[in-house]
Structures are given as structure tokens and as C-alpha cells.
Design a protein around this motif. Structure first.
Motif, PDB file in Angstrom:
ATOM      1  N   LYS A  21      15.929 101.590  33.696  1.00 24.33           N
ATOM      2  CA  LYS A  21      15.614 100.185  33.451  1.00 24.33           C
ATOM      3  C   LYS A  21      16.469  99.235  34.292  1.00 24.33           C
ATOM      4  O   LYS A  21      16.254  98.027  34.260  1.00 24.33           O
ATOM      5  N   LEU A  22      17.438  99.779  35.022  1.00 31.65           N
ATOM      6  CA  LEU A  22      18.334  98.914  35.793  1.00 31.65           C
ATOM      7  C   LEU A  22      17.611  98.094  36.865  1.00 31.65           C
ATOM      8  O   LEU A  22      17.888  96.897  37.002  1.00 31.65           O
ATOM      9  N   PRO A  23      16.655  98.688  37.633  1.00 26.67           N
ATOM     10  CA  PRO A  23      15.935  97.849  38.601  1.00 26.67           C
ATOM     11  C   PRO A  23      15.210  96.690  37.917  1.00 26.67           C
ATOM     12  O   PRO A  23      15.181  95.577  38.440  1.00 26.67           O
ATOM     13  N   GLN A  24      14.657  96.961  36.729  1.00 29.06           N
ATOM     14  CA  GLN A  24      13.962  95.906  35.991  1.00 29.06           C
ATOM     15  C   GLN A  24      14.939  94.837  35.504  1.00 29.06           C
ATOM     16  O   GLN A  24      14.667  93.638  35.613  1.00 29.06           O
ATOM     17  N   LEU A  25      16.084  95.266  34.986  1.00 30.45           N
ATOM     18  CA  LEU A  25      17.111  94.317  34.526  1.00 30.45           C
ATOM     19  C   LEU A  25      17.627  93.458  35.678  1.00 30.45           C
ATOM     20  O   LEU A  25      17.770  92.234  35.526  1.00 30.45           O
ATOM     21  N   VAL A  26      17.877  94.085  36.813  1.00 26.88           N
ATOM     22  CA  VAL A  26      18.368  93.356  37.991  1.00 26.88           C
ATOM     23  C   VAL A  26      17.343  92.311  38.432  1.00 26.88           C
ATOM     24  O   VAL A  26      17.690  91.160  38.724  1.00 26.88           O
ATOM     25  N   ALA A  27      16.063  92.697  38.455  1.00 27.51           N
ATOM     26  CA  ALA A  27      14.997  91.769  38.867  1.00 27.51           C
ATOM     27  C   ALA A  27      14.927  90.561  37.937  1.00 27.51           C
ATOM     28  O   ALA A  27      14.802  89.420  38.387  1.00 27.51           O
ATOM     29  N   VAL A  28      15.030  90.804  36.636  1.00 26.98           N
ATOM     30  CA  VAL A  28      14.973  89.722  35.645  1.00 26.98           C
ATOM     31  C   VAL A  28      16.192  88.812  35.762  1.00 26.98           C
ATOM     32  O   VAL A  28      16.066  87.582  35.765  1.00 26.98           O
ATOM     33  N   LEU A  29      17.369  89.410  35.864  1.00 26.94           N
ATOM     34  CA  LEU A  29      18.603  88.615  35.944  1.00 26.94           C
ATOM     35  C   LEU A  29      18.682  87.809  37.246  1.00 26.94           C
ATOM     36  O   LEU A  29      19.113  86.653  37.232  1.00 26.94           O
ATOM     37  N   ARG A  30      18.254  88.398  38.351  1.00 24.74           N
ATOM     38  CA  ARG A  30      18.271  87.680  39.632  1.00 24.74           C
ATOM     39  C   ARG A  30      17.337  86.472  39.607  1.00 24.74           C
ATOM     40  O   ARG A  30      17.659  85.412  40.123  1.00 24.74           O
TER      41      ARG A  30
END
Length: 201
Positions: A21-30
Motif C-alpha cells: 500500500k506504500l505506493p498508494q499512500l505516497v500518491a495520496v500524501l504527495r
């Protein structure tokens, strides 16, 4: 040879799930936005993961066959909180936490409850993917949805079909992973389609 293959599949599944889920979390946070993501889909997915984990523990299945689920659940919880935060609904997080916590304990009050929940959770998990698909079809925009996260889900579903056949051979679990594989491929393909459409549009 079979045991070496099984160990490799287990290890690779854990490694992928540790960051799934890290790529998804990074995309949302960015982006500071959760556009393209369906909160309903993630809440259903979390429910499915919790039931599945509880089922595996209840029947004393080998830890190797479900070790990734606590990691995925933790990542789902963080992602759900981020979505709620960016949509201004962070206060609801406590209500959801209490519901899921209560559900965790109620699942094993009786054997028939956990067995029924396992069968229902396959439908809930499938519905979570269909809700995400519907959201993509309606918006025609993949927004911040991570292709990499969904691609990793395709791999882990495939890997778990192999490990289930080689270890527990539980039909309910096998059916779940086959359905998840098909739907994960479908969501990934849909994300790629809308990403391509957006670039060429």
C-alpha cells in the motif's frame, strides 16, 4: 524442491505485502488528495482482511500462510485515515475503529459464525473491488489510484493460490484467492486504461 518453492513464494509474498500500500499512500500524501479512491471499497476490503485473518487464526493454519495480513491491515488503516483526513471526515475514524474491533471478537463466539463470515467475506472482498471499479467507471479518472499497488495485489493473489494448494488446500480460501486474482487484474487493467486515455486526451 517443492518445499524450497513454497518458501520462496511465502517470502516473496511477505516482501511484496510489506510495501503493497506504500505506493498508494505516497500518491495520496504527495497530492494531498484521495481522488479516484473509493472509501467504501477500502472499508469493505479491510473487513474482508480482518475476517480472513481471524479465520486463519481460529483454525490454527500455519503462520506462513497468512503472515502478511496484519501488515496489510495496518497499511489499510493508515490509508483509510488519510482518505478521511483529506475529505474532512477524520472524526469518523474512531467509530469505524470501534466497529471493527467489536467485529474481531464477535467472529469467534461460535464456530458457525466464523465459517459463515469466511464465506461472506469473499463476497465482501469481491464487492470492494467492484465498488472501486464502479468508482473508476463513473469518474473515468484513475486519479491517485496506484497501478503499482494493484499490480502487487495481482501477484500476491497468484502466490496465495499456489501456497493454499500446497499447504491447507482449503476450498473456501482457494475460491477467495481465485476471485481476488480475477478482480485485481480487472481493476489494474481499468486503471491503466484510464491513465492511457487521460494521457492521449
Amino acid at each position: 524442491m517443492a518445499s524450497v518453492l513454497l518458501d520462496l513464494v511465502h517470502l516473496s509474498t511477505w516482501a511484496v505485502c510489506a510495501v503493497i500500500k506504500l505506493p498508494q499512500l505516497v500518491a495520496v500524501l504527495r497530492a494531498g488528495s484521495a481522488s479516484g479512491l473509493s472509501l467504501s471499497s477500502l472499508l469493505m476490503e479491510l473487513a474482508g482482511h480482518i475476517v480472513f485473518l481471524r479465520y486463519q487464526i481460529y483454525y490454527h493454519y500455519p503462520l506462513k500462510t497468512y503472515l502478511e495480513y496484519p501488515i496489510i491491515i495496518a497499511q489499510d488503516v493508515i490509508l483509510i485515515y488519510c482518505i478521511m483526513h483529506f475529505s474532512g471526515n477524520a472524526k469518523r475514524a474512531l467509530v469505524y475503529a470501534l466497529i471493527y474491533w467489536g467485529g474481531w471478537y464477535m467472529l469467534t463466539l461460535e464456530k458457525w459464525i466464523i465459517d459463515l463470515a469466511m464465506n461472506v467475506c469473499t463476497f465482501i472482498s469481491a464487492a470492494s473491488k467492484l465498488v472501486q471499479l464502479q468508482h473508476l467507471w463513473q469518474t473515468k479518472d484513475s486519479g491517485q489510484v496506484s497501478t503499482l499497488s494493484w499490480g502487487m495485489s495481482v501477484y500476491t493473489s497468484s502466490a496465495r493460490i499456489i501456497t493454499t494448494v500446497m499447504t491447507t488446500n482449503d476450498l473456501a480460501v482457494l475460491i477467495r484467492f481465485i476471485i481476488m486474482l480475477i478482480l485485481n487484474i480487472w481493476v489494474t487493467a481499468t486503471i491503466l486504461h484510464y491513465r492511457k486515455t487521460k494521457k492521449t486526451g
